[in-house]
Design an enzyme around this catalytic site. Structure first.
Site, PDB file in Angstrom:
ATOM      1  N   SER A 174       2.440 -68.128  61.790  1.00 44.93           N
ATOM      2  CA  SER A 174       2.177 -66.913  62.557  1.00 44.93           C
ATOM      3  C   SER A 174       3.300 -66.632  63.544  1.00 44.93           C
ATOM      4  CB  SER A 174       0.842 -67.053  63.297  1.00 44.93           C
ATOM      5  OG  SER A 174       0.601 -65.923  64.098  1.00 44.93           O
ATOM      6  N   ASN A 212       0.757 -56.187  66.089  1.00 46.61           N
ATOM      7  CA  ASN A 212      -0.047 -57.167  66.817  1.00 46.61           C
ATOM      8  C   ASN A 212      -0.709 -56.475  67.998  1.00 46.61           C
ATOM      9  OD1 ASN A 212      -0.489 -59.274  69.049  1.00 46.61           O
ATOM     10  ND2 ASN A 212      -0.067 -60.573  67.286  1.00 46.61           N
ATOM     11  N   SER A 222      -2.700 -61.380  63.796  1.00 51.69           N
ATOM     12  CA  SER A 222      -3.217 -62.092  64.958  1.00 51.69           C
ATOM     13  C   SER A 222      -2.533 -63.444  65.040  1.00 51.69           C
ATOM     14  CB  SER A 222      -4.736 -62.288  64.845  1.00 51.69           C
ATOM     15  OG  SER A 222      -5.234 -62.935  66.002  1.00 51.69           O
ATOM     16  N   GLU A 223      -2.058 -63.797  66.240  1.00 48.48           N
ATOM     17  CA  GLU A 223      -1.252 -65.015  66.345  1.00 48.48           C
ATOM     18  C   GLU A 223      -2.030 -66.300  66.090  1.00 48.48           C
ATOM     19  OE1 GLU A 223      -1.395 -63.447  70.714  1.00 48.48           O
ATOM     20  OE2 GLU A 223      -1.606 -62.644  68.694  1.00 48.48           O
ATOM     21  N   ASN A 224      -3.361 -66.208  65.982  1.00 50.12           N
ATOM     22  CA  ASN A 224      -4.110 -67.412  65.628  1.00 50.12           C
ATOM     23  C   ASN A 224      -4.180 -67.634  64.115  1.00 50.12           C
ATOM     24  OD1 ASN A 224      -5.858 -65.152  65.483  1.00 50.12           O
ATOM     25  ND2 ASN A 224      -7.648 -66.459  65.581  1.00 50.12           N
TER      26      ASN A 224
END
Length: 208
Positions: free
Chosen positions: A87, A23, A45-47
């Site tokens: 996520s 990340n 990606s945390e989205n």
């Protein structure tokens, strides 16, 4: 000469191991995507995106493809998409091997402050608090000093913490330092930068 932003990102890319999930935080860390080369690295990606490509060339941006920092990115033939709950389950479940993050301050014991400055408007804490608690290795990429020339590597952080004792390695424009027992240890210097210069620019304890 100290490293420029792109050189810091290129050096940070050397920290990534083949076959891992990684990340990248906002700022300089996002540039790491351009220096992965032939390594088998999957960027998360945390989205809600797994398998990010490098930044698009000007004129080739897709407004529907953005990372957690709201920057336009590219996809790969193996890219997959999912909701934020999935996520963060990956992050909190220890599935991400390494997070490369920016920082405002890092303390000599590995404390990290990178999400807000009191009195400044912030959109939210983002995913950094989950990342530093869930990933296996945290690498910080940042300028060694602020615009006033004050060290950003401190004995104790003065800003609100993102995590305590979470940083493993720090890559600055002056060199590379590891968080070890008793303080920070110089691992590498930027070309033309001496260890004495790093020590002079560092408030934190630098051990031999």
């Amino acid at each position: 000469m100290p490293w420029e932003r792109e050189q810091m990102a290129e050096r940070a890319a050397q920290e990534l191991e083949d076959g891992t999930y990684v990340n990248l935080g906002i700022g300089i860390p996002t540039l790491v995507a351009n220096y992965i080369g032939d390594k088998d690295i999957t960027l998360q990606s945390e989205n809600g995106m797994l398998g990010m490509g490098p930044f698009p060339y000007e004129g080739e941006e897709d407004p529907d493809l953005i990372n957690a920092g709201k920057q336009t990115i590219t996809e790969l033939d193996r890219t997959v998409y999912f909701d934020s709950a999935t996520s963060f389950a990956m992050i909190r479940g220890g599935k991400i091997a390494c997070a490369i993050l920016g920082a405002m301050e890092v303390a000599e014991n590995g404390d990290l402050a990178n999400w807000m400055i009191p009195g400044k408007l912030v959109k939210g804490m983002g995913g950094a608090m989950d990342l530093v608690a869930g990933v296996q290795k945290v690498v910080v990429v940042m300028d060694h000093q602020n615009k006033k020339g004050d060290s950003k590597l401190l004995k104790e952080c003065s800003l609100p913490l993102t995590g305590t004792g979470v940083v493993n390695r720090i890559i600055t424009n002056l060199g590379v330092l590891d968080v070890v027992e008793g303080g920070l240890k110089i691992v590498e210097t930027a070309p033309g930068v001496t260890e004495d210069q790093i020590r002079e620019a560092t408030e934190a304890t630098v051990v031999n």
